[in-house]
Design a protein around this motif. Structure first.
Motif, mmCIF file in Angstrom:
data_model
loop_
_atom_site.group_PDB
_atom_site.id
_atom_site.type_symbol
_atom_site.label_atom_id
_atom_site.label_comp_id
_atom_site.label_asym_id
_atom_site.label_seq_id
_atom_site.Cartn_x
_atom_site.Cartn_y
_atom_site.Cartn_z
ATOM 1 N N ASP A 159 50.546 6.664 -49.683
ATOM 2 C CA ASP A 159 51.887 7.123 -49.332
ATOM 3 C C ASP A 159 52.782 5.939 -48.974
ATOM 4 N N GLN A 160 52.262 4.995 -48.192
ATOM 5 C CA GLN A 160 53.033 3.813 -47.805
ATOM 6 C C GLN A 160 53.468 3.008 -49.032
ATOM 7 N N ARG B 92 57.727 0.616 -51.712
ATOM 8 C CA ARG B 92 57.366 -0.291 -52.812
ATOM 9 C C ARG B 92 58.119 -1.617 -52.744
ATOM 10 N N GLU B 93 59.443 -1.558 -52.663
ATOM 11 C CA GLU B 93 60.257 -2.789 -52.666
ATOM 12 C C GLU B 93 59.953 -3.666 -51.455
ATOM 13 N N ARG B 94 59.812 -3.033 -50.299
ATOM 14 C CA ARG B 94 59.501 -3.792 -49.083
ATOM 15 C C ARG B 94 58.131 -4.449 -49.173
ATOM 16 N N MET C 269 51.642 -2.747 -59.363
ATOM 17 C CA MET C 269 51.878 -2.972 -60.791
ATOM 18 C C MET C 269 51.677 -1.695 -61.612
ATOM 19 N N ASP C 270 50.691 -0.892 -61.244
ATOM 20 C CA ASP C 270 50.386 0.343 -61.990
ATOM 21 C C ASP C 270 51.202 1.534 -61.506
ATOM 22 N N CYS C 271 51.846 1.400 -60.353
ATOM 23 C CA CYS C 271 52.565 2.520 -59.720
ATOM 24 C C CYS C 271 51.639 3.721 -59.511
ATOM 25 N N ALA C 272 50.376 3.436 -59.227
ATOM 26 C CA ALA C 272 49.390 4.504 -59.026
ATOM 27 C C ALA C 272 48.201 3.952 -58.253
ATOM 28 N N PRO C 273 47.478 4.825 -57.563
ATOM 29 C CA PRO C 273 46.274 4.368 -56.877
ATOM 30 C C PRO C 273 45.201 3.944 -57.872
#
Length: 123
Positions: A16-17, A22-24, A77-81
């Protein structure tokens, strides 16, 4: 369990974090690295176990959690777990502090790559 999350709830908090910040997190990752050749070397916190692999701390609703920076990089990079049964493994430089030369590997593939590197290394 993935990263260093100790239970499914803690892992869900980390995912969730990553999604919400993401940008931070990318800015924090960049702030704690330096360029050496083609590597991006982690200069931030390191774990005391496992030879000092890069770690990043999180706070969520007053609770402390920690994740391996290699895993965090792959998630960003994958935008996924990272799927269950996979981990972050080095594929090019085998420098434990490099956070960019990593890919998803099974544990068996990661150990084989490590053993092959040790066989080829004359030092």
């Amino acid at each position: 369990m993935n990263g260093v999350a100790r239970n499914p709830r803690e892992w869900a908090i980390l995912v969730d974090q990553v999604k919400r910040h993401r940008e931070r997190l990318i800015a924090r990752l960049i702030r704690n690295t330096k360029v050496e050749g083609t590597c991006l070397i982690w200069t931030g916190a390191r774990g005391s176990a496992n030879g000092g692999y890069p770690k990043m701390n999180f706070r969520h609703k007053g609770r402390h959690a920690q994740i391996d920076v290699h895993r965090l990089f792959l998630m960003l990079m994958d935008c996924a777990p990272i799927p269950e049964g996979f981990e972050a493994g080095h594929y090019l430089c085998h420098n434990q502090l490099c956070v960019v030369h990593v890919e998803r590997q099974t544990r068996a593939d990661n150990l084989k790559a490590r053993d092959d590197k040790e066989k080829d290394c004359p030092f």
